[in-house]
Design an enzyme around this catalytic site. Structure first.
Site, PDB file in Angstrom:
ATOM      1  N   SER A 126       4.385  12.089   3.074  1.00 17.16           N
ATOM      2  CA  SER A 126       3.269  11.317   3.634  1.00 17.16           C
ATOM      3  C   SER A 126       2.252  11.015   2.534  1.00 17.16           C
ATOM      4  CB  SER A 126       2.627  12.089   4.794  1.00 17.16           C
ATOM      5  OG  SER A 126       1.707  11.275   5.480  1.00 17.16           O
ATOM      6  N   ASN A 127       1.038  10.702   2.894  1.00 17.94           N
ATOM      7  CA  ASN A 127      -0.009  10.413   1.903  1.00 17.94           C
ATOM      8  C   ASN A 127      -1.335  10.962   2.412  1.00 17.94           C
ATOM      9  OD1 ASN A 127      -1.358   8.264   3.528  1.00 17.94           O
ATOM     10  ND2 ASN A 127       0.670   7.354   3.338  1.00 17.94           N
ATOM     11  N   ARG A 128      -2.406  10.738   1.691  1.00 13.07           N
ATOM     12  CA  ARG A 128      -3.675  11.402   1.993  1.00 13.07           C
ATOM     13  C   ARG A 128      -4.538  10.645   2.989  1.00 13.07           C
ATOM     14  NH1 ARG A 128      -6.474  11.228  -2.957  1.00 13.07           N
ATOM     15  NH2 ARG A 128      -8.199  11.993  -1.720  1.00 13.07           N
ATOM     16  N   SER A 129      -4.009   9.636   3.650  1.00 16.92           N
ATOM     17  CA  SER A 129      -4.857   8.888   4.588  1.00 16.92           C
ATOM     18  C   SER A 129      -5.267   9.770   5.769  1.00 16.92           C
ATOM     19  CB  SER A 129      -4.082   7.669   5.106  1.00 16.92           C
ATOM     20  OG  SER A 129      -4.781   7.088   6.175  1.00 16.92           O
TER      21      SER A 129
END
Ligand code: PMT
Length: 402
Positions: free
Chosen positions: A209-212
């Site tokens: 995933s990512n840091r959003s």
């Protein structure tokens, strides 16, 4: 926020939850609203008018027949002054009076004379709430356009558990914001917003995933709601609470977000893609947890569908959405990369954010963005709270759209 300068008439009726209205009143004043309070005589048994007078810096009216400082008739002047009438808490007794048009105290007579939208936040014992008389009275108020917030399920003053708790102040404030914005710049428009970072499974217990955090997308959705739009928020997993007055659609992966967006674009006027959608996913997620081994592990990734590209293709046939906004999260060559995405994804606007700085972009409350248009126009915004960034973006969209 549209609470700034709004004239809010707060009606307080006689239930134990009346004390919670003081906190609501304080929060509305802090948000810049002008608040005046009318209490029923019953409410004044639970909480002193002085509390509200101190919070609002306005005299509090309780008695229809009290001598006023001027010659105004209070129920007429207050009802004409109000942009919105909010009754918190609303007892079964007051709900019944409102449904039947009784005007036997200052609050009920003011409500009868008041053309502004009416919000009621019921709070009472679960049996009183469930009683057919109360339900019929509520239905009558709905049929006249009243907005109901709550009641919530939970522990009641009697110690029993059931439906009858006052809605949270956050929910009541959201309902006020939505009602105040009903004739706003996006009134009648259908807005679809995406938020959060998609999760691409590796095996049953791991994902990429990512840091959003979803904060930027949620702020866009809330602001669109407060501009009068009918909003759907397609949200990847975030730690954020669902937003009042917005249709929430939960997704996990880029593929699910693609399906959720494409299914709705034909009925969308404005699409705002604030989500951080994974560009790649593990090729074939393992059915069982991947076991640790002595060797290194190489992951094979494959492309996810590009949602905005697909929307652009669909748009050629349907002409919907009328306005499409993308976000560009860049760590280098911000303007050049954003301009190239604006063109390749056929957008009407791209919001470029430099996500390399620690005070803006991913997982913080502020953002510093530049708005880029297909005609080459650029508009940098200063570092602002994401809520304000969202409002500024929508202000500009409403102008360009006109
Ligand atoms: O969620 P927060 O913590 O508040 O952070 C906000 C944010 C930094 C995530 C947000 O402001 C932001 O920049 N969102 C877009 C992030 C992103 O994916 O940018 P991108 O440059 O990779 O993609 C460009 C555009 O294409 C985006 O609108 C994206 O939603 C869209 N996209 C991307 C991949 C894909 N497969 N399909 C798409 O439609």
């Amino acid at each position: 926020m549209n609470l700034q300068g709004a004239h809010i008439l707060l009606g307080v009726t006689g239930g134990i939850a009346a004390y919670k209205a003081a906190d609501l009143c304080s929060k509305l004043v802090q948000a810049g609203a002008q608040v005046q309070v009318v209490m029923t005589p019953g409410a004044a048994h639970f909480i002193a008018p002085l509390t509200f007078q101190t919070l609002t810096a306005h005299p509090v009216s309780v008695d229809t027949f009290q001598l006023l400082r001027d010659t105004d008739m209070a129920h007429i002047s207050l009802s004409a002054w109000a942009h919105i009438l909010v009754i918190v808490p609303a007892t079964a007794n007051t709900i019944a009076k409102l449904a039947h048009g009784l005007a036997d105290n200052l609050l009920t007579s003011t409500a009868l004379a008041c053309p502004a939208p009416l919000i009621i936040a019921p709070a009472m014992d679960a049996d009183m709430w469930a009683h057919p008389a109360t339900q019929q009275n509520i239905a009558t108020l709905h049929s006249r356009g009243a907005i109901q917030v709550g009641p919530a399920q939970g522990r009641l003053a009697s110690g029993r558990v059931g439906a009858g708790r006052l809605a949270s102040n956050a929910e009541i404030i959201a309902a006020i914001r939505q009602a105040l914005g009903r004739t706003g710049k996006l009134a009648g428009k259908r807005v679809l917003v995406t938020a959060g970072g998609t999760r691409e499974p590796l095996d049953p217990v791991r994902h990429i995933s990512n840091r959003s955090s979803g904060k930027m997308g949620y702020a866009m959705a809330e602001a669109a709601r407060d501009f009068g739009a009918q909003v759907t928020l397609v949200s990847a997993s975030t730690g954020l609470a669902p937003v009042y007055g917005i249709q929430m659609v939960s997704v996990q992966t880029a593929q699910e977000m693609y399906a959720a967006v494409l299914q709705r674009v034909a009925e969308t006027d404005l699409l705002v893609m604030a989500a951080a959608v994974a560009d790649y996913r593990p090729k074939g997620a393992a059915a069982q947890k991947i076991k640790k081994a002595d060797d290194d592990l190489t992951l094979e990734l494959e492309r996810t569908p590009d949602i905005l590209m697909a929307v652009a293709q669909r748009r050629q046939e349907t002409h919907h959405p009328a306005f499409v906004v993308g976000f560009a999260a860049e760590t280098e060559n911000l303007l050049a990369n954003a301009a190239s995405k604006l063109a390749s994804k056929h957008l009407d606007l791209i919001v470029a954010n430099d996500v390399s700085s620690s005070d803006s972009g991913f997982d913080v409350d502020q953002n510093r963005v530049i708005l880029l248009r297909p005609d080459g126009a650029q508009e940098p915004l200063p570092l602002l709270q994401k809520t304000e960034v969202a409002e500024r973006i929508l202000e500009r969209i409403a102008e360009w759209w006109r």
